[in-house]
Motif scaffolding. Sequence first.
Motif, PDB file in Angstrom:
ATOM      1  N   ASN A  89     -39.728  85.894  -2.581  1.00 45.93           N
ATOM      2  CA  ASN A  89     -41.161  85.619  -2.398  1.00 45.93           C
ATOM      3  C   ASN A  89     -41.461  85.075  -1.005  1.00 45.93           C
ATOM      4  N   SER A  90     -40.462  84.444  -0.371  1.00 44.41           N
ATOM      5  CA  SER A  90     -40.651  83.961   0.998  1.00 44.41           C
ATOM      6  C   SER A  90     -40.757  85.127   1.975  1.00 44.41           C
ATOM      7  N   ILE A  91     -39.915  86.144   1.775  1.00 50.82           N
ATOM      8  CA  ILE A  91     -39.948  87.321   2.652  1.00 50.82           C
ATOM      9  C   ILE A  91     -41.258  88.076   2.471  1.00 50.82           C
ATOM     10  N   HIS A  92     -41.724  88.154   1.219  1.00 52.34           N
ATOM     11  CA  HIS A  92     -43.012  88.797   0.951  1.00 52.34           C
ATOM     12  C   HIS A  92     -44.144  88.019   1.630  1.00 52.34           C
ATOM     13  N   ALA A  93     -44.094  86.690   1.549  1.00 54.64           N
ATOM     14  CA  ALA A  93     -45.122  85.868   2.184  1.00 54.64           C
ATOM     15  C   ALA A  93     -45.122  86.052   3.695  1.00 54.64           C
ATOM     16  N   TYR A  94     -43.935  86.259   4.259  1.00 53.53           N
ATOM     17  CA  TYR A  94     -43.827  86.421   5.710  1.00 53.53           C
ATOM     18  C   TYR A  94     -44.536  87.688   6.185  1.00 53.53           C
ATOM     19  N   THR A  95     -44.530  88.739   5.365  1.00 52.84           N
ATOM     20  CA  THR A  95     -45.214  89.975   5.758  1.00 52.84           C
ATOM     21  C   THR A  95     -46.717  89.760   5.913  1.00 52.84           C
ATOM     22  N   MET A  96     -47.248  88.743   5.219  1.00 54.47           N
ATOM     23  CA  MET A  96     -48.684  88.483   5.263  1.00 54.47           C
ATOM     24  C   MET A  96     -49.044  87.342   6.209  1.00 54.47           C
ATOM     25  N   PHE A  97     -48.167  86.334   6.286  1.00 53.08           N
ATOM     26  CA  PHE A  97     -48.517  85.126   7.034  1.00 53.08           C
ATOM     27  C   PHE A  97     -47.421  84.719   8.018  1.00 53.08           C
ATOM     28  N   GLY A  98     -46.652  85.693   8.492  1.00 55.56           N
ATOM     29  CA  GLY A  98     -45.569  85.389   9.417  1.00 55.56           C
ATOM     30  C   GLY A  98     -45.970  85.456  10.875  1.00 55.56           C
ATOM     31  N   ASP A  99     -47.282  85.434  11.142  1.00 56.91           N
ATOM     32  CA  ASP A  99     -47.729  85.494  12.535  1.00 56.91           C
ATOM     33  C   ASP A  99     -47.394  84.214  13.294  1.00 56.91           C
ATOM     34  N   VAL A 100     -47.384  83.080  12.580  1.00 55.91           N
ATOM     35  CA  VAL A 100     -47.027  81.794  13.191  1.00 55.91           C
ATOM     36  C   VAL A 100     -45.975  81.123  12.314  1.00 55.91           C
ATOM     37  N   VAL A 101     -44.904  80.647  12.935  1.00 53.95           N
ATOM     38  CA  VAL A 101     -43.811  79.997  12.208  1.00 53.95           C
ATOM     39  C   VAL A 101     -43.529  78.643  12.853  1.00 53.95           C
ATOM     40  N   TYR A 102     -43.349  77.644  12.001  1.00 53.99           N
ATOM     41  CA  TYR A 102     -42.929  76.324  12.471  1.00 53.99           C
ATOM     42  C   TYR A 102     -41.466  76.134  12.074  1.00 53.99           C
ATOM     43  N   PHE A 103     -40.591  75.993  13.061  1.00 55.60           N
ATOM     44  CA  PHE A 103     -39.162  75.787  12.805  1.00 55.60           C
ATOM     45  C   PHE A 103     -38.885  74.288  12.912  1.00 55.60           C
ATOM     46  N   ASP A 104     -38.763  73.640  11.773  1.00 52.08           N
ATOM     47  CA  ASP A 104     -38.565  72.194  11.745  1.00 52.08           C
ATOM     48  C   ASP A 104     -37.080  71.858  11.715  1.00 52.08           C
ATOM     49  N   THR A 105     -36.638  71.050  12.664  1.00 56.56           N
ATOM     50  CA  THR A 105     -35.234  70.609  12.718  1.00 56.56           C
ATOM     51  C   THR A 105     -35.189  69.083  12.811  1.00 56.56           C
ATOM     52  N   THR A 106     -36.065  68.427  12.064  1.00 54.05           N
ATOM     53  CA  THR A 106     -36.217  66.979  12.162  1.00 54.05           C
ATOM     54  C   THR A 106     -35.075  66.215  11.507  1.00 54.05           C
ATOM     55  N   TYR A 107     -34.581  66.723  10.374  1.00 58.07           N
ATOM     56  CA  TYR A 107     -33.664  65.932   9.563  1.00 58.07           C
ATOM     57  C   TYR A 107     -32.226  66.453   9.632  1.00 58.07           C
ATOM     58  N   ARG A 108     -31.300  65.507   9.520  1.00 60.23           N
ATOM     59  CA  ARG A 108     -29.903  65.859   9.383  1.00 60.23           C
ATOM     60  C   ARG A 108     -29.289  65.011   8.281  1.00 60.23           C
ATOM     61  N   SER A 109     -28.252  65.544   7.647  1.00 65.00           N
ATOM     62  CA  SER A 109     -27.569  64.851   6.562  1.00 65.00           C
ATOM     63  C   SER A 109     -26.509  63.918   7.138  1.00 65.00           C
ATOM     64  N   ILE A 110     -26.625  62.631   6.828  1.00 63.78           N
ATOM     65  CA  ILE A 110     -25.617  61.674   7.244  1.00 63.78           C
ATOM     66  C   ILE A 110     -24.320  61.928   6.476  1.00 63.78           C
ATOM     67  N   THR A 111     -24.450  62.304   5.209  1.00 64.78           N
ATOM     68  CA  THR A 111     -23.274  62.509   4.362  1.00 64.78           C
ATOM     69  C   THR A 111     -22.432  63.684   4.847  1.00 64.78           C
ATOM     70  N   TYR A 112     -23.087  64.785   5.205  1.00 63.28           N
ATOM     71  CA  TYR A 112     -22.354  66.001   5.565  1.00 63.28           C
ATOM     72  C   TYR A 112     -22.324  66.259   7.063  1.00 63.28           C
ATOM     73  N   GLY A 113     -23.078  65.488   7.827  1.00 63.92           N
ATOM     74  CA  GLY A 113     -23.112  65.708   9.269  1.00 63.92           C
ATOM     75  C   GLY A 113     -23.698  67.054   9.639  1.00 63.92           C
ATOM     76  N   MET A 114     -24.677  67.551   8.853  1.00 67.27           N
ATOM     77  CA  MET A 114     -25.269  68.863   9.102  1.00 67.27           C
ATOM     78  C   MET A 114     -26.763  68.730   9.359  1.00 67.27           C
ATOM     79  N   LEU A 115     -27.258  69.587  10.232  1.00 70.11           N
ATOM     80  CA  LEU A 115     -28.677  69.625  10.576  1.00 70.11           C
ATOM     81  C   LEU A 115     -29.399  70.592   9.644  1.00 70.11           C
ATOM     82  N   PHE A 116     -30.566  70.158   9.127  1.00 75.19           N
ATOM     83  CA  PHE A 116     -31.357  71.027   8.252  1.00 75.19           C
ATOM     84  C   PHE A 116     -32.494  71.639   9.060  1.00 75.19           C
ATOM     85  N   GLY A 117     -32.583  72.965   9.018  1.00 74.62           N
ATOM     86  CA  GLY A 117     -33.677  73.675   9.674  1.00 74.62           C
ATOM     87  C   GLY A 117     -34.512  74.403   8.647  1.00 74.62           C
ATOM     88  N   ALA A 118     -35.824  74.288   8.737  1.00 71.18           N
ATOM     89  CA  ALA A 118     -36.731  74.951   7.797  1.00 71.18           C
ATOM     90  C   ALA A 118     -37.748  75.772   8.568  1.00 71.18           C
TER      91      ALA A 118
END
Length: 691
Positions: free
Chosen positions: A280-309
Amino acid sequence: MVSIPSKNIWMRRQQCPCGDWKCFVTYEGEAEETIIASQLIRNDSASSQAMVSPYVGMVFKNDDDAFEYYGNFARRNGFSIRKERSRLSPQLGIYKRDFVCYRSGFAPARKKSTAEHHRDRKSVRCGCDAKMYLSKEVVDGVSQWFVVQFSNVHNHELLEDDQVRLLPAYRKIQEADQERILLLSKAGFPINRIVKVLELEKGIQGGQLPFLERDVRNFVQNRKKVVQENDALLTEKRETDTMDLLEACRAAKEGDPYFVYDVTVDENDKVENIAWSYGNSIHAYTMFGDVVYFDTTYRSITYGMLFGAWLGIDNQGEIILFGCALLQDETPRSFTWALQTFVNFMNGRCPQTIITDLDPGLGDALRRELPNSKHVISLWNILPKVSCWFTIPLGPRFTEFKSEFETLYHLEGAEDFEFQWNQMVSRFGLNEDKHIALLFSLRASWVLCYTRGCFLAQMTTASYSKAVDSFLKGVFTSQTCLRSFFEQVGISSSFKNQACEEVHYIHIRTCLPMEEHAQHILTQFAFNVLQHELVLAMQYAISETPNKSYIASHFKNMDGERLVIWIPEDEQIHCSCKEFESSGILCRHSLRVLLLHNYFQIPEKYFPSRWRRQSSLVPCDDQSNQNGNDAWFQEFHSLTGTLFSESSVTKERSDYVRRELKKELTRLVNEVRDMPASNGVAMNLALSPTG
């Protein structure tokens, strides 16, 4: 015994984008522990207010509440307390508690040590008799604790406010400060420098932390061995949990053929990066994918990994989750892989505009992988860093600096911006500041005069920024492993991407045919924006220029003139503010020119498909029935409007309408209640004639 954290802890990235590994960014109000610590530091009038002294017969729900209350009383009165004795019974469990002054009793005699460097520290105990004894009783089946003895008589001097905070009972290092201390220690900071950094970050004077330098030293020494052992356990946990996450992706692919994921592994076949997206995300992108916000604000202290959305916005103004990734680090290599993977997920279609945080490494990756997408850094991602970077260096001048900074952001021309920017930098003595240099080097991505006209779909507003923060905090609940986190993301994605528009009655504010026409085409979110512009259009005067263009001038703000070009043959209209190019909604200046030319409807070309009602991801059921409801509520609104208008002419009319309307409405309500509760047809009661 060594133990690893039981929760998957997510924190905002603190590494500063300036590239200095010793420089960190702090966020106001981010950690609850920091707020608590700050409250303990500040001895304001509220903390010094007298509280009720404990007394015999005072009742508490439990012994913990009693200890906390007595502890607060002790702190405000210059001493601390400790738990002394407790008594146990088979029927009641612990039924007696003794709390005493920290100087109660006497220290037992110690055998003299033969060690060469024996430290003979004197005990603080001096037989103080201050105490509070409690006893538990069961009243009507409910356990309660009663104060049975209380004495506030001390045989020693009580401490002042600036001394009592240094007692061991009150020298607590909160969790947020612990994380910060460990990060600085790993970076090679000496203990005295760590203390200084914490004081600067909290904006307090030296020596005002709720703990001492020796507390920091003891904490670091005690944690060194634990941290080393924990790192080994966390590495093992990360390897296990990432394999579970990979298995969850495979299972999701079997359940949803449109689900996609990708992963990279190192030379030891261990997972480095992983990304995924839903059908459903890919379907939504076909309609509203003209602008994308790539958020990389948070990282996991436990796993040492960065979360990107990867996030977007639909025609109803709701957040859409297009996909997400977990990255092993914040290097351009990892960002490059993430961007390539996302574009592959979306069948090779790149967004028109991509919005990110201020991150030079991510910016470099964007220029390589998405050269045709406009990169924009939202002002709401920059302002918190500006406060962090310049509040302390500029001191009382920061307020003036921030005001001028925001004024420069709104300047019309690039030349004006660069000239006035250099003047501001010199005036505040920031010529050699690395953060000022970083902001200026990235000006093409965040200053309004450079980004004006880029399509942003209302995604750089304060309301969207707050909505993203709320959405991410909802995702980052205390998950125990990556698999449960993956499931939480899936639930949030499904909820956001499948939500149907909740239709409300929309008030007409101008009574213009243009407004009524737009109401039936645009979603409520888009219509509210247009309606706001239409109302403000009434504040502008229009004057025609010799070349058949128009100048829109505000009736108060003489500096707010805009040039509007109107081409009647093609029904084209262009404004120098470029609001339509940015948001897809006509601006107040263009609307004013259309009204001047007696337009009753906005030309169809100025209703972009992304803001139309029919572009919803999930169409609402029984649309024809909904249209009928709209007509009914319009009729109702018209009748009530006429009634109240006519009744307000005289007091006699008003009194009559009030009296008769109450009777009729009461009669109608009673008759409706007597009708069958359901006949198989449900009316959409989300609508409300009162808004």
